[in-house]
Structure formats: structure tokens, C-alpha cells
Design an enzyme around this catalytic site. Structure first.
Site, PDB file in Angstrom:
ATOM      1  N   LYS A 182       0.755  -1.164   0.106  1.00  0.00           N
ATOM      2  CA  LYS A 182       0.044   0.165  -0.008  1.00  0.00           C
ATOM      3  C   LYS A 182       0.862   1.226   0.180  1.00  0.00           C
ATOM      4  O   LYS A 182       1.883   1.020   0.155  1.00  0.00           O
ATOM      5  CB  LYS A 182      -0.986  -0.097   1.175  1.00  0.00           C
ATOM      6  CG  LYS A 182      -1.858  -1.401   1.122  1.00  0.00           C
ATOM      7  CD  LYS A 182      -3.008  -1.179   2.030  1.00  0.00           C
ATOM      8  CE  LYS A 182      -3.162  -2.326   2.986  1.00  0.00           C
ATOM      9  NZ  LYS A 182      -4.239  -2.309   4.226  1.00  0.00           N
ATOM     10  N   TYR A 240     -12.342  -3.206  -2.550  1.00  0.00           N
ATOM     11  CA  TYR A 240     -12.839  -3.166  -1.153  1.00  0.00           C
ATOM     12  C   TYR A 240     -14.273  -3.452  -1.047  1.00  0.00           C
ATOM     13  O   TYR A 240     -14.840  -3.085   0.062  1.00  0.00           O
ATOM     14  CB  TYR A 240     -12.308  -2.213  -0.214  1.00  0.00           C
ATOM     15  CG  TYR A 240     -10.775  -2.103   0.417  1.00  0.00           C
ATOM     16  CD1 TYR A 240     -10.338  -3.128   1.025  1.00  0.00           C
ATOM     17  CD2 TYR A 240      -9.885  -1.192   0.153  1.00  0.00           C
ATOM     18  CE1 TYR A 240      -8.887  -3.418   1.411  1.00  0.00           C
ATOM     19  CE2 TYR A 240      -8.713  -0.930   0.641  1.00  0.00           C
ATOM     20  CZ  TYR A 240      -8.407  -2.123   1.446  1.00  0.00           C
ATOM     21  OH  TYR A 240      -7.160  -2.300   1.768  1.00  0.00           O
ATOM     22  N   ASN A 260      -0.848  -0.761   7.687  1.00  0.00           N
ATOM     23  CA  ASN A 260      -0.478  -2.282   7.986  1.00  0.00           C
ATOM     24  C   ASN A 260       0.268  -2.534   6.503  1.00  0.00           C
ATOM     25  O   ASN A 260       0.448  -3.817   6.356  1.00  0.00           O
ATOM     26  CB  ASN A 260      -1.435  -3.033   8.268  1.00  0.00           C
ATOM     27  CG  ASN A 260      -2.745  -3.060   7.291  1.00  0.00           C
ATOM     28  OD1 ASN A 260      -2.487  -2.463   6.280  1.00  0.00           O
ATOM     29  ND2 ASN A 260      -3.911  -3.799   7.710  1.00  0.00           N
ATOM     30  N   HIS A 293      -1.637  -5.768   1.501  1.00  0.00           N
ATOM     31  CA  HIS A 293      -3.083  -6.292   1.346  1.00  0.00           C
ATOM     32  C   HIS A 293      -2.668  -7.654   0.983  1.00  0.00           C
ATOM     33  O   HIS A 293      -1.575  -7.734   0.062  1.00  0.00           O
ATOM     34  CB  HIS A 293      -3.756  -5.561   0.535  1.00  0.00           C
ATOM     35  CG  HIS A 293      -4.884  -6.585  -0.075  1.00  0.00           C
ATOM     36  ND1 HIS A 293      -6.039  -6.473   0.592  1.00  0.00           N
ATOM     37  CD2 HIS A 293      -4.959  -7.390  -1.315  1.00  0.00           C
ATOM     38  CE1 HIS A 293      -6.708  -7.361  -0.014  1.00  0.00           C
ATOM     39  NE2 HIS A 293      -6.076  -7.917  -1.124  1.00  0.00           N
ATOM     40  N   GLU A 296      -9.675 -10.714  -7.332  1.00  0.00           N
ATOM     41  CA  GLU A 296      -8.586  -9.515  -7.237  1.00  0.00           C
ATOM     42  C   GLU A 296      -7.498  -9.385  -8.435  1.00  0.00           C
ATOM     43  O   GLU A 296      -7.178  -8.307  -8.793  1.00  0.00           O
ATOM     44  CB  GLU A 296      -7.908  -9.526  -5.931  1.00  0.00           C
ATOM     45  CG  GLU A 296      -8.903  -9.515  -4.631  1.00  0.00           C
ATOM     46  CD  GLU A 296      -8.377  -9.368  -3.372  1.00  0.00           C
ATOM     47  OE1 GLU A 296      -8.964  -8.996  -2.270  1.00  0.00           O
ATOM     48  OE2 GLU A 296      -7.080  -9.870  -3.146  1.00  0.00           O
TER      49      GLU A 296
HETATM   50  N1  UDP Z   1      -9.204  -2.082   8.537  1.00  0.00           N
HETATM   51  C1  UDP Z   1      -9.287  -1.422   9.483  1.00  0.00           C
HETATM   52  N2  UDP Z   1      -9.707  -1.596  10.842  1.00  0.00           N
HETATM   53  C2  UDP Z   1     -10.171  -2.783  11.152  1.00  0.00           C
HETATM   54  C3  UDP Z   1     -10.303  -3.954  10.087  1.00  0.00           C
HETATM   55  C4  UDP Z   1      -9.666  -3.363   8.939  1.00  0.00           C
HETATM   56  O1  UDP Z   1      -8.636  -0.269   9.283  1.00  0.00           O
HETATM   57  O2  UDP Z   1     -10.915  -2.843  12.103  1.00  0.00           O
HETATM   58  C5  UDP Z   1      -8.480  -2.061   7.460  1.00  0.00           C
HETATM   59  C6  UDP Z   1      -7.139  -2.426   7.355  1.00  0.00           C
HETATM   60  O3  UDP Z   1      -6.236  -1.477   6.441  1.00  0.00           O
HETATM   61  C7  UDP Z   1      -7.210  -3.800   6.555  1.00  0.00           C
HETATM   62  C8  UDP Z   1      -8.240  -3.408   5.410  1.00  0.00           C
HETATM   63  O4  UDP Z   1      -9.228  -2.716   6.146  1.00  0.00           O
HETATM   64  O5  UDP Z   1      -6.091  -4.296   6.057  1.00  0.00           O
HETATM   65  C9  UDP Z   1      -8.982  -4.683   4.929  1.00  0.00           C
HETATM   66  O6  UDP Z   1      -9.641  -5.398   6.194  1.00  0.00           O
HETATM   67  P1  UDP Z   1      -9.415  -6.922   6.237  1.00  0.00           P
HETATM   68  O7  UDP Z   1     -10.571  -7.367   7.513  1.00  0.00           O
HETATM   69  O8  UDP Z   1      -9.781  -7.427   4.783  1.00  0.00           O
HETATM   70  O9  UDP Z   1      -8.225  -7.466   6.669  1.00  0.00           O
HETATM   71  P2  UDP Z   1      -6.599  -7.741   6.077  1.00  0.00           P
HETATM   72  O10 UDP Z   1      -7.349  -8.983   4.967  1.00  0.00           O
HETATM   73  O11 UDP Z   1      -6.164  -6.704   5.197  1.00  0.00           O
HETATM   74  O12 UDP Z   1      -5.965  -8.431   6.956  1.00  0.00           O
HETATM   75 MG    MG Z   2      -8.651  -8.836   3.610  1.00  0.00          MG
END
Ligand code: UDP
Ligand code: MG
Length: 160
Positions: free
Chosen positions: A22, A62, A134, A137, A148
Site C-alpha cells: 500500500k 474493497y 499495515n 494487502h 482481485e
Molecule cells: N481495517 C481497519 N480496521 C479494522 C479492520 C480493517 O482499518 O478494524 C483496514 C485495514 O487496512 C485492513 C483493511 O481494512 O488491511 C481490510 O480489512 P480486512 O479485514 O480484509 O483485513 P486484511 O485482510 O487486510 O488483514
Molecule cells: Mg482482507
């Protein structure tokens, strides 16, 4: 009488995962380290490019999180609005259990809870506003990975 020789379907042994670095990755100047962490996983890199992410692409990426309260924020995050308008590094890794392997390398969603040796544990942070910076992705499962990869890459941009 003829015998049918069954050949093992080697394609079923391998799968692909979309990995995005990212915009905070380029903003922090750690793209090389992050690619290194994924490359060390022994998977094959079959696609790699820089993408200036549009609102439409971020929202499509998303779309399953559209009802979440942090949806607007993660769309802005992916577009680089929080990190100097930097692009995303989009990659496709392929190999045995690629999705699980890449998710392990990435670490937990919340950088504070991530394994300290994972990419998110090492380089991520939670801002004072509570944003999970974080860094990466990774597709959540193989079905989502297929969706995706089609969204981010043309077939001609991927190695066969
Ligand atoms: N995210 C956030 N707060 C949360 C959960 C997710 O800001 O409580 C953001 C974070 O950047 C995350 C993205 O939304 O990477 C997508 O969420 P997902 O649950 O798919 O997590 P990932 O698969 O990226 O671990
Ligand atoms: Mg995810």
C-alpha cells in the site's frame, strides 16, 4: 483393451495470491524490504507493477467492506491520500498454499497484534487517529484472490 494413464494435475498443487504494498510502503521507502520478505517465502513472482490507484479501483477492491465504518478511510488509504499520493506496488505470487503463505508473511491485520517478525509487525503502526497502517494487502482466500488478480492485472501482464 486400452489403459488410461492418469496424469497428476499439478495445477491443483499451486495457487496465486494478490499482494499489494500500500502507499505507506513507498512513503516509508521500504518497498525493497517488503518485496524481500515475500520473496523469501519461496513463492514465484509472476506479476509486478506500480499502480496509481483510482477511487473506482479502490472501491471495487474493497467492495465487500462497503458497509464498514472504515470503508471511506481504506479507500483513501489505498489511493495514497494519506501517504503523499504514492502508488501501490501490485504483485502476484504463485505456489503451494500461496494465500496462506503470503498472509503469514504479512501478519495480522492490526500491526500491534502482528507477529513482530511479520511485515506488518515490523513496519506497520496504528496512528494516533486509530488508522491501521499495515503496509500490505493479501487476498483472504483463493476465490477472492482470483477476483482481485483479474481486477488488478490483465492476463498479458502475468507470466504463464
Ligand atoms: N481495517 C481497519 N480496521 C479494522 C479492520 C480493517 O482499518 O478494524 C483496514 C485495514 O487496512 C485492513 C483493511 O481494512 O488491511 C481490510 O480489512 P480486512 O479485514 O480484509 O483485513 P486484511 O485482510 O487486510 O488483514
Ligand atoms: Mg482482507
Amino acid at each position: 483393451m486400452s489403459l488410461t494413464v492418469l496424469k497428476p494435475d499439478t495445477r491443483s498443487c499451486s495457487e496465486s495470491a494478490l499482494v499489494l504494498i500500500k502507499p505507506d510502503g513507498m512513503h516509508k521507502g521500504i518497498v525493497g524490504e517488503v518485496i524481500g520478505a515475500f520473496s523469501a517465502g519461496g513463492l514465484k513472482l509472476i506479476g509486478l507493477k506500480l499502480v496509481k490507484v483510482s477511487g473506482a479501483l479502490a472501491r471495487a477492491h474493497y467492495r465487500h467492506l462497503a458497509t464498514k465504518k472504515f470503508f471511506k478511510e481504506i479507500v483513501s488509504y489505498l489511493m495514497g491520500d494519506l501517504h503523499g499520493k504514492n502508488p501501490v506496488v501490485a504483485m502476484v505470487y504463485t505456489g503451494k498454499d500461496a494465500v496462506a503463505a503470503c498472509r503469514r508473511i504479512a501478519g495480522s491485520t492490526n500491526p500491534e497484534e502482528a507477529d513482530p517478525k511479520s511485515v506488518r509487525g515490523k513496519f506497520g503502526r496504528v496512528t494516533t487517529k486509530g488508522v491501521f497502517e499495515n503496509l500490505v494487502h493479501v487476498s483472504s482466500d483463493t476465490k477472492e484472490a482470483r477476483r482481485e488478480i483479474t481486477l488488478w492485472f490483465k492476463k498479458s501482464e502475468l507470466l504463464a
